[in-house]
Design an enzyme around this catalytic site. Structure first.
Site, PDB file in Angstrom:
ATOM      1  N   SER A 127       0.832  -1.200   0.000  1.00 45.98           N
ATOM      2  CA  SER A 127       0.000   0.000   0.000  1.00 45.98           C
ATOM      3  C   SER A 127       0.868   1.251   0.000  1.00 45.98           C
ATOM      4  O   SER A 127       1.971   1.261   0.571  1.00 45.98           O
ATOM      5  CB  SER A 127      -0.902   0.012   1.234  1.00 45.98           C
ATOM      6  OG  SER A 127      -1.541   1.265   1.402  1.00 45.98           O
ATOM      7  N   TYR A 152      -2.464  -0.332   9.932  1.00 48.12           N
ATOM      8  CA  TYR A 152      -2.643  -0.889   8.588  1.00 48.12           C
ATOM      9  C   TYR A 152      -1.347  -0.747   7.785  1.00 48.12           C
ATOM     10  O   TYR A 152      -0.857  -1.704   7.187  1.00 48.12           O
ATOM     11  CB  TYR A 152      -3.790  -0.174   7.869  1.00 48.12           C
ATOM     12  CG  TYR A 152      -3.879  -0.487   6.388  1.00 48.12           C
ATOM     13  CD1 TYR A 152      -4.246  -1.752   5.952  1.00 48.12           C
ATOM     14  CD2 TYR A 152      -3.581   0.489   5.440  1.00 48.12           C
ATOM     15  CE1 TYR A 152      -4.307  -2.053   4.604  1.00 48.12           C
ATOM     16  CE2 TYR A 152      -3.648   0.202   4.081  1.00 48.12           C
ATOM     17  CZ  TYR A 152      -4.013  -1.064   3.669  1.00 48.12           C
ATOM     18  OH  TYR A 152      -4.066  -1.355   2.331  1.00 48.12           O
TER      19      TYR A 152
END
Length: 334
Positions: A127, A152
Site C-alpha cells: 500500500s 494498517y
C-alpha cells in the site's frame, strides 16, 4: 496458467479474475466474504465470476491455515496474487486485531504455502500507506518507509519484510505492489468516491477532511489490473546491480521487488469532487473538517520502476474514470 487470487470477491481481485479468465488462465478465487463492508456487493461481484469457465471459488479466511493448505494441495497454483487483507486506515484504529489476524498471520500462511508448493511467483498487495510520515514527493520505492502512521500501514510494511525473508531463504520470487488510491466501477463502499456519490444523490452533506486540500494519486481500476497482470508475468530475479554497501530499498540480491502502482497524476480532493458533481449533475453540500488521524496530506506515485520493468503505462484521466463509476453506480443501484 493456474492462478490463485485471494480477495477474489473484492474490488481489485474480482476485476483481476475477469481479466485473467479472459486471457485463458484457470483461476481459483479465495475470499471469506466478511462484513467489513456490505457483503451484498461482494456477492454480486462473485455472481458474475461463478458462471465463467475456468473459475472456481473457496470461501475461507487467510488465517485458516488448514483451508489454505488444502487449496494449495488440491489446486496446485503456479502463481499467486494475494489481494485479501483487512483494508482501511481508519478501521485499524478501532480494530487492530483484525489486521494482525489477516495481514500478518494470514500472510504467513500464504508464504508458507507458496514455499512448500513450488509457486513460481507471488504477487501481493502492499500500500502507498507505507510511506507514512514521508513528505518528499513523488513517493519512490527507493525512499525510506520506516515511519508508518497507522497499524494498517505497519502490517503492509511487515508484509514486504516477510516476503523478502522468504525470497532470500527459499528463493521464492515475490513482488509487492504499493497500491495508490484505486477507484472505478464495482469499487469499495468505504472509499471516498462511493461515499460521496451516495450522499450527494441522497441530498446529504459530505465530510471533506483536511478542508479538501490534500491530494491523492487516484488510479483507475483498469490501469491497476493491467499493472498487476504485467507484474504477475514478470518473475523477478536477483538484481545484478544490487550493492549491499548501498542497498536499494526497492530491489535485492534475492528474487524480490516492490513497486509503486499508481497514476503519477495527483489530484486535489476538491477537484475530484468537482468532477463528480459534473458527472452527477448535482452540487455537493460540503462539511469541511480537519484531517483524520492516520491520514497523510498528499500521495503521488513515482512509477518509473514499474514502467521500466513491465511496460506499465496508466492512461485513464479522472474525468473518464469518475464518469464510468457514476454510470455503473446508477445502473447497479437503480
Amino acid at each position: 496458467m493456474r492462478i490463485l487470487v485471494t480477495g477474489a470477491a473484492g474490488f481489485i481481485g474480482s476485476t483481476l479474475a475477469h481479466r485473467l479468465l479472459a486471457r485463458g488462465d484457470e483461476v481459483l478465487g479465495y475470499d471469506n466474504l466478511n462484513d467489513y463492508y456490505d457483503p451484498a456487493l461482494k456477492d454480486a461481484r462473485l455472481a458474475r465470476l461463478l458462471p465463467q469457465p475456468g473459475f472456481t471459488f473457496v470461501r475461507a479466511s487467510l488465517e485458516d491455515r488448514a483451508a489454505m493448505e488444502r487449496v494449495f494441495s488440491e489446486f496446485k497454483p503456479q502463481r499467486v496474487v494475494n489481494l485479501a487483507a483487512q483494508a482501511g486506515v481508519r478501521y485499524s484504529l478501532e480494530n487492530p486485531h483484525a489486521y494482525i489476524d489477516s495481514n500478518i498471520v494470514g500472510f504467513t500462511n500464504i508464504l508458507e504455502a507458496c514455499r512448500h508448493n513450488g509457486v513460481e511467483h507471488l504477487v501481493y498487495a502492499s500500500s502507498s500507506s507505507v510511506y507514512g510520515a514521508n513528505r518528499k514527493l513523488p513517493f519512490a520505492v527507493e525512499d525510506s518507509v520506516d515511519h508508518p502512521v497507522s497499524l494498517y500501514a505497519a502490517t503492509k510494511k511487515a508484509n514486504e519484510l516477510m516476503a523478502h525473508t522468504y525470497s532470500h531463504l527459499f528463493d521464492l520470487p515475490t513482488t509487492g505492489l504499493r497500491f495508490f488510491t484505486v477507484y472505478g466501477p464495482w469499487g469499495r463502499p468505504d472509499m471516498a468516491l462511493f461515499l460521496f456519490t451516495r450522499k450527494i444523490l441522497a441530498g446529504e452533506p459530505i465530510n471533506v477532511f483536511n478542508h479538501g486540500r490534500h491530494t491523492r494519486d487516484f488510479t483507475y481500476i483498469d490501469d491497476i489490473v493491467e499493472g498487476v497482470v504485467r507484474t504477475l508475468d514478470t518473475v523477478p530475479g536477483a538484481d545484478p546491480n544490487y550493492d549491499p554497501l548501498q542497498p536499494n530499498p526497492g530491489s535485492s540480491s534475492a528474487p524480490w521487488r516492490v513497486y509503486n502502482i499508481g497514476n503519477h497524476q495527483p489530484v486535489q480532493l476538491l477537484r475530484y469532487i468537482e468532477v463528480l458533481e459534473d458527472c452527477l449533475g448535482r452540487t455537493a453540500e460540503k462539511r469541511l473538517l480537519p484531517m483524520q488521524p492516520g491520514d497523510v496530506p498528499d500521495t503521488e506515485a513515482d512509477v518509473e520502476a514499474l514502467k521500466r520493468d513491465t511496460g506499465y503505462s496508466p492512461s485513464t484521466p479522472i474525468e473518464t474514470g469518475v464518469r464510468n463509476f457514476v454510470e455503473w453506480y446508477r445502473a447497479f443501484y437503480s
